[in-house]
Design an enzyme around this catalytic site. Structure first.
Site, PDB file in Angstrom:
ATOM      1  N   HIS A   1      34.471  98.985 -54.113  1.00 39.85           N
ATOM      2  CA  HIS A   1      35.318 100.182 -54.634  1.00 39.85           C
ATOM      3  C   HIS A   1      35.990 101.038 -53.580  1.00 39.85           C
ATOM      4  O   HIS A   1      35.252 100.719 -52.332  1.00 39.85           O
ATOM      5  CB  HIS A   1      34.594 101.171 -55.466  1.00 39.85           C
ATOM      6  CG  HIS A   1      33.643 102.131 -54.890  1.00 39.85           C
ATOM      7  ND1 HIS A   1      33.926 103.410 -54.412  1.00 39.85           N
ATOM      8  CD2 HIS A   1      32.459 101.925 -54.557  1.00 39.85           C
ATOM      9  CE1 HIS A   1      32.818 104.039 -54.085  1.00 39.85           C
ATOM     10  NE2 HIS A   1      31.902 103.188 -53.854  1.00 39.85           N
TER      11      HIS A   1
ATOM     12  N   ASP B   1      30.822 105.441 -47.517  1.00 36.09           N
ATOM     13  CA  ASP B   1      30.877 105.023 -48.992  1.00 36.09           C
ATOM     14  C   ASP B   1      32.182 105.589 -49.559  1.00 36.09           C
ATOM     15  O   ASP B   1      32.454 106.629 -49.668  1.00 36.09           O
ATOM     16  CB  ASP B   1      29.950 105.937 -49.724  1.00 36.09           C
ATOM     17  CG  ASP B   1      29.630 105.727 -51.158  1.00 36.09           C
ATOM     18  OD1 ASP B   1      30.386 104.805 -51.561  1.00 36.09           O
ATOM     19  OD2 ASP B   1      28.910 106.578 -51.780  1.00 36.09           O
TER      20      ASP B   1
ATOM     21  N   GLU C   1      34.926 104.230 -58.821  1.00 44.20           N
ATOM     22  CA  GLU C   1      33.589 104.039 -59.047  1.00 44.20           C
ATOM     23  C   GLU C   1      32.642 105.174 -59.122  1.00 44.20           C
ATOM     24  O   GLU C   1      31.904 105.247 -59.843  1.00 44.20           O
ATOM     25  CB  GLU C   1      33.218 102.966 -57.878  1.00 44.20           C
ATOM     26  CG  GLU C   1      31.583 102.527 -58.197  1.00 44.20           C
ATOM     27  CD  GLU C   1      30.640 103.543 -57.288  1.00 44.20           C
ATOM     28  OE1 GLU C   1      29.491 103.091 -57.285  1.00 44.20           O
ATOM     29  OE2 GLU C   1      31.142 104.572 -56.496  1.00 44.20           O
ATOM     30  N   GLU C   2      33.113 106.191 -58.313  1.00 43.70           N
ATOM     31  CA  GLU C   2      32.309 107.399 -58.135  1.00 43.70           C
ATOM     32  C   GLU C   2      32.160 108.203 -59.369  1.00 43.70           C
ATOM     33  O   GLU C   2      31.084 108.861 -59.523  1.00 43.70           O
ATOM     34  CB  GLU C   2      33.076 108.203 -56.861  1.00 43.70           C
ATOM     35  CG  GLU C   2      32.876 107.588 -55.537  1.00 43.70           C
ATOM     36  CD  GLU C   2      31.534 107.366 -54.944  1.00 43.70           C
ATOM     37  OE1 GLU C   2      30.713 107.551 -55.729  1.00 43.70           O
ATOM     38  OE2 GLU C   2      31.237 107.061 -53.648  1.00 43.70           O
TER      39      GLU C   2
ATOM     40  N   ASP D   1      29.056  97.737 -51.259  1.00 48.63           N
ATOM     41  CA  ASP D   1      29.385  99.240 -51.656  1.00 48.63           C
ATOM     42  C   ASP D   1      29.691  99.923 -50.227  1.00 48.63           C
ATOM     43  O   ASP D   1      30.581 100.021 -49.563  1.00 48.63           O
ATOM     44  CB  ASP D   1      28.725  99.905 -52.405  1.00 48.63           C
ATOM     45  CG  ASP D   1      29.193 101.351 -52.921  1.00 48.63           C
ATOM     46  OD1 ASP D   1      30.030 102.035 -52.141  1.00 48.63           O
ATOM     47  OD2 ASP D   1      29.020 101.654 -54.037  1.00 48.63           O
TER      48      ASP D   1
ATOM     49  N   HIS E   1      28.098 111.107 -49.416  1.00 47.85           N
ATOM     50  CA  HIS E   1      29.035 112.303 -50.484  1.00 47.85           C
ATOM     51  C   HIS E   1      29.363 113.662 -49.898  1.00 47.85           C
ATOM     52  O   HIS E   1      29.715 114.383 -50.754  1.00 47.85           O
ATOM     53  CB  HIS E   1      28.306 112.112 -51.915  1.00 47.85           C
ATOM     54  CG  HIS E   1      28.203 110.935 -52.942  1.00 47.85           C
ATOM     55  ND1 HIS E   1      27.835 111.179 -54.016  1.00 47.85           N
ATOM     56  CD2 HIS E   1      28.692 109.568 -52.364  1.00 47.85           C
ATOM     57  CE1 HIS E   1      27.944 109.716 -54.489  1.00 47.85           C
ATOM     58  NE2 HIS E   1      28.623 109.159 -53.459  1.00 47.85           N
TER      59      HIS E   1
END
Length: 702
Positions: A347, A357, A394-395, A423, A507
């Site tokens: 993604h 990420d 995706e998140e 990922d 994140h």
């Protein structure tokens, strides 16, 4: 506080593969052209597919690595934050699409309209009994150009209430508080993240216990002012189109107020906070001393468990709105089996800059595309079709991949060979593969051909065996990346790969190119290694005449699961149905292994051999579908796989047989006979699923 990131984006050129002078580049290009012309004019189509030629092409793939190219891809992808559904996310769509097109690959984009969630305003303050207050930071210092920290799909709300520390937010933690006389009803609870419960799971337990709001923080020794964003929505995919694709052009959608939609969302507001902010709150709490079992793992000292002064003033305002998301594909059509698909997916969307990420994976996918384009110029064509997939949103809950799987479910179910997911490609040191068991042997073999990025002169396999003698490969029961819809809904064999784990900027606004350059992979050789493992897996699965699946590994894994169940359940239920089914699967696996061996030894071409090869490959491909159950998991019907899948928000000790795990977790001793019957029913369901897989391998009707 000083931060480890500088605004000076210096390029550590010295650590990268040196850029060759122009005359070397020209000579290399001429050599490639010569090799391509020789291959095309001196080999028949049959010869192009012989093992020796295929091996040479795979060697070309490995020899074309360049860490400098990978770093340039990642730098370009991480120039700006790119949350799904925003204008900056569109820039990454164009970047990936343009890259595929520039390589001459067949490229297209598929759009969906999905309900996404964004923050509007949030605040947090402590109010003391003497009338004073302290405003608490909710954003990372110096990071004003990223989305403010929030939990996607959290409801809006304002709360002024007492605070209580609830450890990891598990039911057992609330039980411990209850034994101390602490009641969280009407309070704001503060919890720390764990691997046991998802964000949404923590919030749902809190709302069940009567809390009015939740503050969630991630512990860590570094980057303590980072804030971990994420979703708290239950399930995966667009909440307005459960079970069908959220098509952009006027497709069916549920009303946002329908129960089917509302049950996906938490009912009390929540926010992520930094470890620093959590400490500022927890140090002020009074009340009983924190239980010893909790104190032992806390990273800082706190006051009491709370339920007294001070008060927390919590406000969050968010909005849910329809947004267009974009999946980008590059298709390399197979020459002999174009209707058999090997899919590689990653993604693009990120909560902030996304260097780890997910764009370490995106950069790696772009590099694989570059290497494949090189092979195509040399005359190579895959036996089966390869599809490179770049997912969006995706998140928010694997939305891009889930909608596409739902849109193409019939074709994928009958034609998809495997889904290979990456990922967070590079998080740090160490190789961590996950897969369905029939792919274990292939993963091990591929690592023998790839150089270890952190040890001069050794292969990844050699390094892996020194760290993990048993070569442990994780399984795919979690719902934390894009493999979930492929495996857990469509029954497609799957792999998930990454280097390193538990990176400290997950994140947060600090997941940047600067962090990757300084900490994650300074030389970008780990990126090279992931590209080579991922790419070689794809090439073998696309080129090998007989699919390299070994279902004996699957049968052995299932036998281990039965041993765990025996220890857990004792004689309360019968495991005989599963044991018998595993014996059937073992026999079928041995038979097809023998058939495969004989077919590999046959060199003469012909229609009969082609037909036999096709038939045995179909049996190998479709066996994983046998583990699907049309009714799905109890309470989570969308998830169909009875071996690997989520146990909901329950705190299960099992990472397999999710239906059995859920039935065990719901047993509270109230009606023992009924509870044992529920567990036994799930055992029978698993037994029938294993039997279906065995029948698929034999290819015969009963």
């Amino acid at each position: 506080m000083a931060h480890p990131f500088s605004s000076n984006n210096s390029k550590p050129i010295a650590i990268f593969t040196p850029v060759p002078p122009p005359y070397c580049t020209l000579l290399f290009a001429l050599l490639l052209c010569a090799l391509g012309l020789y291959t095309l004019h001196h080999h028949s189509p049959a010869t192009l597919k012989n093992p020796e030629t295929t091996f040479r092409f795979h060697e070309y793939f490995l020899s074309s690595s360049t860490n400098y190219t990978l770093s340039s891809y990642l730098r370009a992808l991480t120039l700006h934050p790119h949350v799904a559904g925003t204008e900056s996310a569109l820039e990454t769509v164009r970047y990936v699409e343009t890259h595929f097109q520039s390589l001459g690959l067949d490229t297209h984009t598929v759009q969906f309209e999905a309900l996404l969630s964004y923050p509007r305003q949030s605040s947090l303050s402590l109010h003391f009994s003497n009338g004073s207050l302290t405003e608490l930071p909710l954003t990372e210092p110096g990071q004003n150009n990223v989305v403010r920290p929030y939990h996607a799909y959290s409801p809006s709300g304002s709360v002024l209430a007492k605070a209580v520390f609830v450890n990891y937010g598990r039911e057992e933690d609330y039980n411990a508080l209850g034994a101390m006389g602490v009641n969280v009803t009407g309070c704001v609870v503060i919890a720390r993240r764990s691997e046991v419960l998802s964000r949404g799971g923590v919030v749902r337990v809190a709302q069940k216990m009567g809390a009015l709001a939740v503050l969630l923080y991630a512990e860590g020794d570094r980057f303590r002012d980072g804030v971990e964003r994420g979703t708290v929505m239950g399930g995966i995919g667009d909440p307005l189109s459960p079970g069908w694709a959220a098509e952009a052009a006027g497709g069916e959608r549920l009303d946002a107020k329908e129960n089917e939609v509302l049950k996906r969302f938490t009912k009390v507001p929540s926010l992520p906070i930094s470890s620093y902010t959590a400490e500022a709150i927890l140090r002020t709490l009074d009340g009983d001393m924190v239980p010893y079992e909790w104190r032992d793992t806390l990273k800082f000292k706190i006051g009491g468990v709370g339920s007294g002064p001070p008060l927390i003033n919590f406000t969050y305002q968010g909005e849910k709105r329809m947004a267009t998301i974009y999946n980008v594909f590059a298709v390399i059509r197979g020459s002999e089996e174009p209707d058999r698909y090997v899919l590689l997916g990653n993604h693009r969307d990120a909560w902030t800059f996304g260097a780890v990420d997910p764009n370490s994976g995106t950069a790696t996918l772009l590099d694989i595309a570059r290497r494949i384009a090189l092979l195509l110029r040399l005359g190579w064509v895959p036996r089966r079709t390869i599809i490179l997939c770049s997912w969006d949103a995706e998140e928010f809950g694997m939305i891009g991949s889930t909608e596409w799987v739902e849109q193409n479910l019939l074709n994928l179910g009958s034609k998809a060979v495997v889904y290979l997911n990456v990922d967070c490609a590079v998080q740090g040191p160490g190789f961590f593969p996950s897969a369905t068991p029939q792919l274990d042997d292939l993963i091990v073999e591929v690592t023998k051909k790839v150089k270890d990025p952190d040890s001069e002169g050794s292969t990844l396999y050699e390094k892996w065996t020194t760290v993990d003698r048993d070569l442990h490969i994780q399984r795919l029961s979690e719902v934390d990346s894009d493999f979930a819809p492929f495996l857990q809904h469509a029954g497609i064999p799957a792999v998930d790969l990454h280097y390193g784990r538990d990176f400290p900027v997950y994140h947060t606004a600090f997941d940047s190119f600067s962090w990757m350059e300084k900490y994650g992979d300074p030389s970008f050789q780990r990126h090279v290694a992931v590209a080579e493992i991922w790419g070689l897996l794809a090439l073998h699965l696309a080129d090998d005449r007989i699919l390299p699946f070994n279902y004996l590994s699957y049968a052995s894994e299932l036998q281990e699961y039965v041993s765990v169940l025996k220890d857990l359940l004792g004689d309360t239920v019968s495991l005989h149905p599963i044991i018998t089914s595993i014996q059937e699967l073992t026999c079928a696996s041995k038979e097809i292994e023998e058939e495969s061996k004989k077919l590999r030894e046959q060199e003469a071409a012909g229609d009969l051999l082609t037909l036999k090869t096709r038939m045995i490959n179909d049996r190998l491909m479709l066996a994983e579908r046998g583990f699907l159950e049309s009714d799905g998991l109890h309470g989570r019907q969308w998830f169909k796989h009875l071996v690997y899948g989520p146990c909901g928000d329950c705190e299960s000790k099992l990472s397999f047989f999710p239906g059995i795990a859920n039935a065990i977790s719901q047993s509270d001793g109230g009606n023992r006979k009924k509870e044992q019957a529920a567990i036994q029913h799930e055992i029978w369901r698993v037994a029938r699923a294993i039997q279906r897989a065995a029948h698929a391998l034999t290819g015969e009707l009963t």
